[in-house]
Design a protein around this motif. Structure first.
Motif, PDB file in Angstrom:
ATOM      1  N   ASN A 343       0.860  -1.184   0.000  1.00  0.00           N
ATOM      2  CA  ASN A 343       0.000   0.000   0.000  1.00  0.00           C
ATOM      3  C   ASN A 343       0.894   1.232   0.000  1.00  0.00           C
ATOM      4  O   ASN A 343       2.094   1.139   0.265  1.00  0.00           O
ATOM      5  CB  ASN A 343      -0.934  -0.010   1.211  1.00  0.00           C
ATOM      6  CG  ASN A 343      -0.171  -0.006   2.514  1.00  0.00           C
ATOM      7  OD1 ASN A 343       0.274   1.032   2.985  1.00  0.00           O
ATOM      8  ND2 ASN A 343       0.016  -1.197   3.107  1.00  0.00           N
ATOM      9  N   MET A 344       0.303   2.377  -0.283  1.00  0.00           N
ATOM     10  CA  MET A 344       1.087   3.598  -0.398  1.00  0.00           C
ATOM     11  C   MET A 344       1.146   4.388   0.904  1.00  0.00           C
ATOM     12  O   MET A 344       1.342   5.603   0.894  1.00  0.00           O
ATOM     13  CB  MET A 344       0.515   4.456  -1.523  1.00  0.00           C
ATOM     14  CG  MET A 344       0.798   3.899  -2.903  1.00  0.00           C
ATOM     15  SD  MET A 344       2.572   3.775  -3.277  1.00  0.00           S
ATOM     16  CE  MET A 344       2.935   5.483  -3.640  1.00  0.00           C
ATOM     17  N   LEU A 345       1.008   3.672   2.025  1.00  0.00           N
ATOM     18  CA  LEU A 345       1.292   4.272   3.321  1.00  0.00           C
ATOM     19  C   LEU A 345       2.544   3.660   3.945  1.00  0.00           C
ATOM     20  O   LEU A 345       2.943   4.037   5.039  1.00  0.00           O
ATOM     21  CB  LEU A 345       0.111   4.117   4.285  1.00  0.00           C
ATOM     22  CG  LEU A 345      -0.882   5.303   4.300  1.00  0.00           C
ATOM     23  CD1 LEU A 345      -1.629   5.390   2.984  1.00  0.00           C
ATOM     24  CD2 LEU A 345      -1.859   5.173   5.449  1.00  0.00           C
ATOM     25  N   CYS A 346       3.160   2.710   3.252  1.00  0.00           N
ATOM     26  CA  CYS A 346       4.419   2.154   3.731  1.00  0.00           C
ATOM     27  C   CYS A 346       5.523   3.193   3.564  1.00  0.00           C
ATOM     28  O   CYS A 346       5.527   3.967   2.609  1.00  0.00           O
ATOM     29  CB  CYS A 346       4.786   0.897   2.938  1.00  0.00           C
ATOM     30  SG  CYS A 346       3.660  -0.480   3.198  1.00  0.00           S
ATOM     31  N   ARG A 347       6.463   3.186   4.506  1.00  0.00           N
ATOM     32  CA  ARG A 347       7.577   4.132   4.467  1.00  0.00           C
ATOM     33  C   ARG A 347       8.895   3.378   4.304  1.00  0.00           C
ATOM     34  O   ARG A 347       8.967   2.192   4.578  1.00  0.00           O
ATOM     35  CB  ARG A 347       7.600   4.961   5.758  1.00  0.00           C
ATOM     36  CG  ARG A 347       6.367   5.849   5.920  1.00  0.00           C
ATOM     37  CD  ARG A 347       6.168   6.251   7.365  1.00  0.00           C
ATOM     38  NE  ARG A 347       5.820   5.096   8.183  1.00  0.00           N
ATOM     39  CZ  ARG A 347       6.164   4.963   9.466  1.00  0.00           C
ATOM     40  NH1 ARG A 347       6.883   5.908  10.055  1.00  0.00           N
ATOM     41  NH2 ARG A 347       5.813   3.888  10.154  1.00  0.00           N
ATOM     42  N   TYR A 348       9.904   4.098   3.863  1.00  0.00           N
ATOM     43  CA  TYR A 348      11.225   3.494   3.666  1.00  0.00           C
ATOM     44  C   TYR A 348      12.123   3.890   4.830  1.00  0.00           C
ATOM     45  O   TYR A 348      12.302   5.072   5.126  1.00  0.00           O
ATOM     46  CB  TYR A 348      11.837   3.959   2.343  1.00  0.00           C
ATOM     47  CG  TYR A 348      13.131   3.261   1.983  1.00  0.00           C
ATOM     48  CD1 TYR A 348      13.120   1.950   1.522  1.00  0.00           C
ATOM     49  CD2 TYR A 348      14.353   3.910   2.110  1.00  0.00           C
ATOM     50  CE1 TYR A 348      14.296   1.299   1.190  1.00  0.00           C
ATOM     51  CE2 TYR A 348      15.536   3.267   1.777  1.00  0.00           C
ATOM     52  CZ  TYR A 348      15.500   1.959   1.319  1.00  0.00           C
ATOM     53  OH  TYR A 348      16.673   1.320   0.999  1.00  0.00           O
ATOM     54  N   ASP A 349      12.688   2.885   5.485  1.00  0.00           N
ATOM     55  CA  ASP A 349      13.572   3.111   6.627  1.00  0.00           C
ATOM     56  C   ASP A 349      14.978   3.408   6.097  1.00  0.00           C
ATOM     57  O   ASP A 349      15.641   2.520   5.562  1.00  0.00           O
ATOM     58  CB  ASP A 349      13.584   1.868   7.520  1.00  0.00           C
ATOM     59  CG  ASP A 349      14.325   2.072   8.831  1.00  0.00           C
ATOM     60  OD1 ASP A 349      15.285   2.874   8.845  1.00  0.00           O
ATOM     61  OD2 ASP A 349      13.958   1.426   9.828  1.00  0.00           O
ATOM     62  N   GLN A 370       6.916   7.613   0.465  1.00  0.00           N
ATOM     63  CA  GLN A 370       6.302   6.296   0.583  1.00  0.00           C
ATOM     64  C   GLN A 370       7.106   5.255  -0.175  1.00  0.00           C
ATOM     65  O   GLN A 370       7.876   5.578  -1.080  1.00  0.00           O
ATOM     66  CB  GLN A 370       4.861   6.316   0.047  1.00  0.00           C
ATOM     67  CG  GLN A 370       4.019   7.460   0.551  1.00  0.00           C
ATOM     68  CD  GLN A 370       3.746   7.435   2.050  1.00  0.00           C
ATOM     69  OE1 GLN A 370       3.228   8.375   2.606  1.00  0.00           O
ATOM     70  NE2 GLN A 370       4.084   6.367   2.727  1.00  0.00           N
ATOM     71  N   CYS A 371       6.924   4.005   0.226  1.00  0.00           N
ATOM     72  CA  CYS A 371       7.701   2.896  -0.334  1.00  0.00           C
ATOM     73  C   CYS A 371       6.767   1.838  -0.911  1.00  0.00           C
ATOM     74  O   CYS A 371       5.913   1.304  -0.210  1.00  0.00           O
ATOM     75  CB  CYS A 371       8.593   2.300   0.760  1.00  0.00           C
ATOM     76  SG  CYS A 371       9.592   0.902   0.215  1.00  0.00           S
ATOM     77  N   GLU A 372       6.957   1.533  -2.191  1.00  0.00           N
ATOM     78  CA  GLU A 372       6.214   0.459  -2.861  1.00  0.00           C
ATOM     79  C   GLU A 372       7.138  -0.737  -3.029  1.00  0.00           C
ATOM     80  O   GLU A 372       8.194  -0.628  -3.644  1.00  0.00           O
ATOM     81  CB  GLU A 372       5.714   0.929  -4.230  1.00  0.00           C
ATOM     82  CG  GLU A 372       5.049  -0.163  -5.049  1.00  0.00           C
ATOM     83  CD  GLU A 372       4.849   0.204  -6.508  1.00  0.00           C
ATOM     84  OE1 GLU A 372       4.372  -0.662  -7.276  1.00  0.00           O
ATOM     85  OE2 GLU A 372       5.212   1.330  -6.904  1.00  0.00           O
TER      86      GLU A 372
END
Length: 380
Positions: A343-349, A370-372
């Motif tokens: 989903n487009m609420l994931c973030r990249y650490d 955001q992270c895909e």
């Protein structure tokens, strides 16, 4: 304490599906042994036991930790919960499954999906020019239209993409041309290797305000009138098996024209699909969902981009074809758990260099970057 810190190593069954605030299985094992087995707990804990005939009920089972531990000790178990998701997850964790048939079905599904959309997760390696490198993550930044000049601009909170902890150098996006620069000292990053302008760490988006780079107008975000938020692809992390042996660290690149064209192709493919399984449900108001509404997300499907929707719809259709009910439900459970990473609420650490799923914190954290993830995973 050791078991609690890495629960999934000792109790891999809990990895079947995400459940919030799972209690330590070691705690309930200790409680059961203390109550029903005589002798020293410290000794009993590491021995095998069979409490056949003992019945354990949990009327508020949630993720089912007490039942799982009782089941491991040979007890008969009975669980209830008002949440149908709790019932589904615990049943899938415990019920019998033909693992060989399940593995065959999962492999066949993956191979079928690879043929359908695998090309959408490929990119060209910038070192050896292998056109079949596997994309790991697409990194997107939110954009907004200026209320003054009506031109779109990026909502970058910062330009650091990767720290030099799990990668040899810090990776910084140039605020001007978007090129990726690898620098040793992020405090003195120097100039962009492509356009020559000074690199910056801090972005213009801060405390819900962002200055338009075109006209200088201060814009406020989020702005629900531009719903749902738009995104621009800015970075790709990928894996190249061809030159991995001679390359140090991760692979990062600025998206090229082919990468952008592939996403447009995914959009076109999704437009040609009449979805059967992607819901059109409204997001109801609530303490946590109010944040989604402020950002202009009013339907659940708006939390996904077109490439994600295409892949998820195809997976649902494939799963629905399986005749074996338990295999079909097992695959559906896998898909349900996969949603938190697709989903487009994931973030990249930027430290761990990985995707943070939507439930990495309790709520719906809406970030600016955001992270895909690659829905197919990658082959090493």
């Amino acid at each position: 304490m050791r078991e609690k810190q890495i629960q999934q190593n000792y109790r891999p069954i809990i990895a079947v599906h995400k459940w919030f605030a799972r209690r330590p299985g070691s705690l309930f094992r200790a409680l059961l042994l203390s109550e029903f087995v005589g002798g020293d707990l410290e000794t009993n804990y590491f021995r095998s036991h069979n409490l056949h005939g003992l019945k354990v009920a949990d009327p508020f089972m949630g993720g089912g930790t007490p039942l799982l531990e009782a089941n491991r000790l040979g007890c008969d178990i009975l669980g209830y919960d008002i949440n149908p998701m709790a019932y589904w997850i615990v049943r899938q964790e415990i019920q019998q499954l033909d693992l060989n048939e399940y593995q065959e079905a999962a492999n066949a599904l993956g191979q079928w999906l690879e043929k359908k959309i695998g090309f959408l997760y490929r990119t060209e390696c910038i070192y050896c020019h292998n056109p079949e490198a596997y994309v790991k993550y697409f990194i997107w930044v939110k954009t907004q239209r200026c209320i003054e000049c009506h031109r779109e601009f990026d909502l970058f909170p910062g330009y650091l993409i990767a720290e030099n902890r799990r990668h040899p150098k810090n990776v910084i996006i140039c605020w001007n041309c978007g090129s990726l620069n690898e620098v040793i000292d992020k405090r003195r990053p120097g100039n962009c290797q492509v356009c020559g302008l000074a690199l910056l760490l801090a972005g213009p988006a801060n405390r819900n305000k962002c200055k338009c780079p075109h006209c200088g107008k201060i814009n406020v975000y989020p702005n629900p009138q531009y719903k749902p938020p738009k995104h621009r692809l800015v970075v790709i992390e990928y894996h190249c098996p061809r030159c991995q042996s001679v390359h140090r660290g991760r692979f990062f690149k600025k998206p090229d024209d082919v990468d952008l064209a592939r996403y447009r192709q995914a959009q076109s493919m999704w437009q040609d699909v009449e979805p059967i399984f992607v819901p059109d449900d409204l997001i109801p108001p609530g303490d946590e969902t109010a944040r989604l509404h402020r950002w202009g997300y009013y339907r659940y499907r708006e939390m996904f981009n077109e490439r994600q929707l295409l892949g998820l719809e195809l997976i649902c259709r494939a799963i629905n074809q399986y005749k074996n009910t338990r295999v079909r439900e097992a695959l559906a459970t896998n898909l349900s758990d996969l949603l938190r990473y697709q989903n487009m609420l994931c973030r990249y650490d930027t430290y761990a260099l990985k995707s943070l799923d939507i439930f990495s914190v309790h709520g719906f954290p809406v970030g600016l970057v955001q992270c895909e993830s690659n829905i197919l995973g990658i082959k090493r």
